[in-house]
Design a protein around this motif. Structure first.
Motif, PDB file in Angstrom:
ATOM      1  N   MET A  35       0.815  -1.219   0.000  1.00  0.00           N
ATOM      2  CA  MET A  35       0.000   0.000   0.000  1.00  0.00           C
ATOM      3  C   MET A  35       0.844   1.262   0.000  1.00  0.00           C
ATOM      4  O   MET A  35       0.536   2.215  -0.723  1.00  0.00           O
ATOM      5  N   HIS A  36       1.877   1.325   0.830  1.00  0.00           N
ATOM      6  CA  HIS A  36       2.681   2.542   0.967  1.00  0.00           C
ATOM      7  C   HIS A  36       4.104   2.283   0.491  1.00  0.00           C
ATOM      8  O   HIS A  36       4.815   1.439   1.053  1.00  0.00           O
ATOM      9  N   GLN A  37       4.505   3.013  -0.542  1.00  0.00           N
ATOM     10  CA  GLN A  37       5.850   2.899  -1.090  1.00  0.00           C
ATOM     11  C   GLN A  37       6.383   4.297  -1.395  1.00  0.00           C
ATOM     12  O   GLN A  37       5.642   5.283  -1.379  1.00  0.00           O
ATOM     13  N   ASP A  38       7.664   4.377  -1.703  1.00  0.00           N
ATOM     14  CA  ASP A  38       8.199   5.585  -2.297  1.00  0.00           C
ATOM     15  C   ASP A  38       7.690   5.680  -3.736  1.00  0.00           C
ATOM     16  O   ASP A  38       7.358   4.650  -4.340  1.00  0.00           O
ATOM     17  N   PRO A  39       7.624   6.891  -4.286  1.00  0.00           N
ATOM     18  CA  PRO A  39       8.028   8.170  -3.706  1.00  0.00           C
ATOM     19  C   PRO A  39       6.907   8.817  -2.901  1.00  0.00           C
ATOM     20  O   PRO A  39       5.717   8.587  -3.157  1.00  0.00           O
ATOM     21  N   HIS A  40       7.298   9.643  -1.932  1.00  0.00           N
ATOM     22  CA  HIS A  40       6.346  10.489  -1.219  1.00  0.00           C
ATOM     23  C   HIS A  40       5.903  11.617  -2.151  1.00  0.00           C
ATOM     24  O   HIS A  40       6.707  12.159  -2.905  1.00  0.00           O
ATOM     25  N   VAL A  41       4.601  11.941  -2.111  1.00  0.00           N
ATOM     26  CA  VAL A  41       4.060  13.010  -2.960  1.00  0.00           C
ATOM     27  C   VAL A  41       3.454  14.080  -2.045  1.00  0.00           C
ATOM     28  O   VAL A  41       2.281  13.998  -1.667  1.00  0.00           O
ATOM     29  N   PRO A  42       4.236  15.085  -1.641  1.00  0.00           N
ATOM     30  CA  PRO A  42       3.707  16.137  -0.766  1.00  0.00           C
ATOM     31  C   PRO A  42       2.583  16.903  -1.458  1.00  0.00           C
ATOM     32  O   PRO A  42       2.506  16.948  -2.693  1.00  0.00           O
ATOM     33  N   ASN A  43       1.728  17.517  -0.666  1.00  0.00           N
ATOM     34  CA  ASN A  43       0.616  18.281  -1.221  1.00  0.00           C
ATOM     35  C   ASN A  43       0.972  19.723  -1.537  1.00  0.00           C
ATOM     36  O   ASN A  43       0.084  20.559  -1.742  1.00  0.00           O
ATOM     37  N   THR A  44       2.234  20.027  -1.584  1.00  0.00           N
ATOM     38  CA  THR A  44       2.741  21.274  -2.150  1.00  0.00           C
ATOM     39  C   THR A  44       4.194  21.026  -2.522  1.00  0.00           C
ATOM     40  O   THR A  44       4.851  20.154  -1.940  1.00  0.00           O
TER      41      THR A  44
END
Length: 258
Positions: free
Chosen positions: A181-190
């Motif tokens: 379910m949770h992998q890289d990459p992180h996608v910030p909301n800004t």
């Protein structure tokens, strides 16, 4: 780990995504004034198991939670925006309910979230919050495609949220998804255009704009999971899983039934 799926895996991802979308659509239609959050969790469990799928949440035990989550869906009411643990609460008219669901089918996961108002009331601040996250999500999807970068998606999402006047928290955001379910990459909301990981066909991302009306600070409930706005203000959360293709981004978690 950043995972690139092959065509066979992407086809399975489409099946998983459609299931997630259909379950959320059904749960939304059943969520009325008086509906208990524990009933929503039970309905989610029944539909997941009936489909031969596996919950990504019930045994989920990351470092930021307190032990296994123990439920099949996240249910956030009003000021609860992320990881809302279902509990004995009957929905009231005007409640802003966020449902976040992730399941796996044949080894491929998909993740989506919706926010909506229960009953007949339509508090303007709730309508505005939901609208902003939905528009930000569509902007993020439009910015995704082969050759784009994570920062392009983050910038598109953040521009909508900031223009709507909301503070933006970057502790939690979108993420890669595939066999887990949770992998890289992180996608910030800004973020800044032209920065971050370069998107490739076969990459799957869960994009999830979420906002709190007047703060960017979260507090954690005594349950060790539910994240709420620090001021008690209302919140909203929208999410889709998308697959990067040769010519854009395909949304996998829209309901197959419309």
């Amino acid at each position: 780990m950043i995972e690139i799926l092959n065509p066979t895996e992407l086809a399975r991802a489409g099946v998983t995504g459609a299931l997630v979308g259909d379950i959320l659509r059904t749960l939304r239609s059943r969520s009325e004034v008086g509906t208990n959050l524990l009933d929503i969790d039970r309905w989610a469990r029944e539909m997941i198991l009936e489909a031969g799928a596996q919950s990504c949440y019930v045994d989920y035990a990351p470092s930021f939670g307190r032990g296994p989550f123990g439920h099949y869906i996240c249910t956030g009411v009003n000021d609860a925006v992320l990881h809302g643990r279902p509990h004995d609460y009957a929905l009231a008219d005007g409640d802003l309910l966020s449902l976040d669901l992730a399941v796996s089918v044949d080894g491929v996961a998909a993740d989506a979230a919706i926010s909506f108002i229960v009953g007949e009331s339509r508090p303007p601040e709730s309508v505005a919050l939901i609208d902003a996250t939905e528009r930000a999500l569509e902007a993020g999807i439009a910015a995704a495609g082969p050759g784009a970068r994570i920062g392009d998606i983050s910038h598109a999402i953040g521009s909508v949220l900031r223009e709507a006047g909301y503070p933006i928290n970057t502790e939690f955001g979108g993420h890669g998804i595939g066999s887990t379910m949770h992998q890289d990459p992180h996608v910030p909301n800004t973020g800044r255009r032209g920065t971050g990981y370069k998107l490739r066909p076969g990459l799957m991302l869960a994009l999830e704009p979420w906002v709190m009306q007047d703060t960017d600070r979260l507090v954690t409930d005594a349950d060790g999971w539910t994240l709420r706005s620090a001021t008690g203000c209302r919140t909203a959360h929208s999410e889709h899983t998308v697959a990067i293709t040769e010519d854009g981004a395909e949304v996998l978690t829209r309901s197959a039934r419309g």
